[in-house]
Write a protein that holds these residues in place. Structure first.
Motif, PDB file in Angstrom:
ATOM      1  N   GLY A 159       0.795  -1.214   0.000  1.00 49.80           N
ATOM      2  CA  GLY A 159       0.000   0.000   0.000  1.00 49.80           C
ATOM      3  C   GLY A 159       0.829   1.265   0.000  1.00 49.80           C
ATOM      4  N   GLU A 160       2.134   1.167   0.074  1.00 46.59           N
ATOM      5  CA  GLU A 160       2.965   2.376   0.043  1.00 46.59           C
ATOM      6  C   GLU A 160       3.183   2.817  -1.384  1.00 46.59           C
ATOM      7  OE1 GLU A 160       6.559   1.985   2.208  1.00 46.59           O
ATOM      8  OE2 GLU A 160       5.573   1.043   3.916  1.00 46.59           O
ATOM      9  N   GLN A 161       3.355   4.154  -1.556  1.00 45.28           N
ATOM     10  CA  GLN A 161       3.556   4.710  -2.891  1.00 45.28           C
ATOM     11  C   GLN A 161       5.012   4.662  -3.287  1.00 45.28           C
ATOM     12  OE1 GLN A 161       2.136   8.676  -2.857  1.00 45.28           O
ATOM     13  NE2 GLN A 161       0.136   8.124  -3.582  1.00 45.28           N
ATOM     14  N   ASN A 162       5.257   4.688  -4.550  1.00 49.90           N
ATOM     15  CA  ASN A 162       6.593   4.814  -5.091  1.00 49.90           C
ATOM     16  C   ASN A 162       6.957   6.295  -5.058  1.00 49.90           C
ATOM     17  OD1 ASN A 162       8.958   4.612  -6.424  1.00 49.90           O
ATOM     18  ND2 ASN A 162       8.123   3.594  -8.234  1.00 49.90           N
ATOM     19  N   ASN A 163       7.962   6.752  -4.282  1.00 50.75           N
ATOM     20  CA  ASN A 163       8.295   8.157  -4.087  1.00 50.75           C
ATOM     21  C   ASN A 163       9.314   8.691  -5.087  1.00 50.75           C
ATOM     22  OD1 ASN A 163       6.586   8.597  -1.976  1.00 50.75           O
ATOM     23  ND2 ASN A 163       8.068   7.941  -0.432  1.00 50.75           N
ATOM     24  N   LYS A 164       9.512   8.055  -6.183  1.00 53.07           N
ATOM     25  CA  LYS A 164      10.436   8.546  -7.180  1.00 53.07           C
ATOM     26  C   LYS A 164       9.820   9.726  -7.908  1.00 53.07           C
ATOM     27  CE  LYS A 164      13.019   4.406  -7.816  1.00 53.07           C
ATOM     28  NZ  LYS A 164      13.689   3.559  -8.759  1.00 53.07           N
ATOM     29  N   LYS A 165      10.666  10.705  -8.227  1.00 56.15           N
ATOM     30  CA  LYS A 165      10.152  11.932  -8.831  1.00 56.15           C
ATOM     31  C   LYS A 165       9.978  11.846 -10.339  1.00 56.15           C
ATOM     32  CE  LYS A 165      14.727  13.822  -8.847  1.00 56.15           C
ATOM     33  NZ  LYS A 165      15.659  14.578  -8.114  1.00 56.15           N
ATOM     34  N   GLY A 166      10.567  10.939 -10.975  1.00 49.92           N
ATOM     35  CA  GLY A 166      10.356  10.739 -12.394  1.00 49.92           C
ATOM     36  C   GLY A 166      11.201  11.622 -13.293  1.00 49.92           C
ATOM     37  N   ARG A 167      12.179  12.361 -12.736  1.00 53.17           N
ATOM     38  CA  ARG A 167      13.067  13.199 -13.553  1.00 53.17           C
ATOM     39  C   ARG A 167      14.414  13.276 -12.868  1.00 53.17           C
ATOM     40  NH1 ARG A 167      13.286  18.006 -10.854  1.00 53.17           N
ATOM     41  NH2 ARG A 167      11.505  18.466  -9.548  1.00 53.17           N
ATOM     42  N   PRO A 168      15.471  13.569 -13.628  1.00 52.09           N
ATOM     43  CA  PRO A 168      16.799  13.640 -12.995  1.00 52.09           C
ATOM     44  C   PRO A 168      16.944  14.885 -12.120  1.00 52.09           C
ATOM     45  CG  PRO A 168      16.955  14.173 -15.314  1.00 52.09           C
ATOM     46  CD  PRO A 168      15.538  13.739 -15.066  1.00 52.09           C
TER      47      PRO A 168
END
Length: 181
Positions: A6-15
């Motif tokens: 249930g935890e979200q993926n906290n990656k921002k998606g950009r360098p």
């Protein structure tokens, strides 16, 4: 940290931007917005403020007057001087005549205009002395001799030397108006 818990993926998606790019984005001018539009807007605002201040000063509004011209005693002196005709008002037109007389090829005409001009200067000095005495006397009577500001006589004498149309603030009383004593 899986999606099944249930935890979200906290990656921002950009360098991550490098330091130089971040510092450049945070940079602000020390003196405000220096774009052409903002400079033009600031210039226009100052122009409007100056025009408003000049109108107020010409109208004799205390808020816009210089320190030299503020106060009820200075206003009274201005009204005293503006209500009378003074010899100092003749100086500028007379100087124009003297300049024209220099083009005349006659020594006598030039000499006469020169002596007339010096005579007018003498009359202006005497008139300014009378104005300063009148100012002292009338201000002492109206405000009390012990409450007078310094320099009122000089202020009145210097105003009397100026042409009426060039006086700042503009005269608020008509010529030959009788002021209360």
């Amino acid at each position: 940290m899986s999606e099944s818990t249930g935890e979200q993926n906290n990656k921002k998606g950009r360098p991550t931007p490098d330091r130089k790019t971040q510092q450049q984005a945070r940079k602000k001018p020390l003196v405000g917005d220096r774009s052409k539009e903002s400079r033009d807007a600031q210039r226009q605002k100052l122009k409007e403020e100056r025009a408003k201040a000049r109108e107020g000063m010409m109208a004799g509004d205390e808020k816009y007057l210089t320190l030299r011209d503020r106060g009820p005693q200075r206003r009274f002196v201005r009204d005293l001087v503006d209500a009378r005709f003074t010899a100092g008002e003749l100086v500028l037109p007379s100087l124009f005549i003297v300049v024209l007389a220099t083009f005349v090829d006659s020594y006598i005409v030039q000499l006469v205009t020169l002596f007339a001009m010096w005579g007018l200067f003498g009359i202006v000095a005497i008139d300014a002395w009378f104005v300063s005495r009148m100012v002292k006397k009338r201000c002492a009577k109206k405000f009390g001799a012990d409450k007078l500001e310094g320099g009122l006589a000089w202020y009145g004498a210097m105003r009397s030397i100026q042409m009426r149309a060039l006086r700042i603030p503009k005269p608020q009383v008509a010529r030959f108006t009788k002021l209360e004593k």
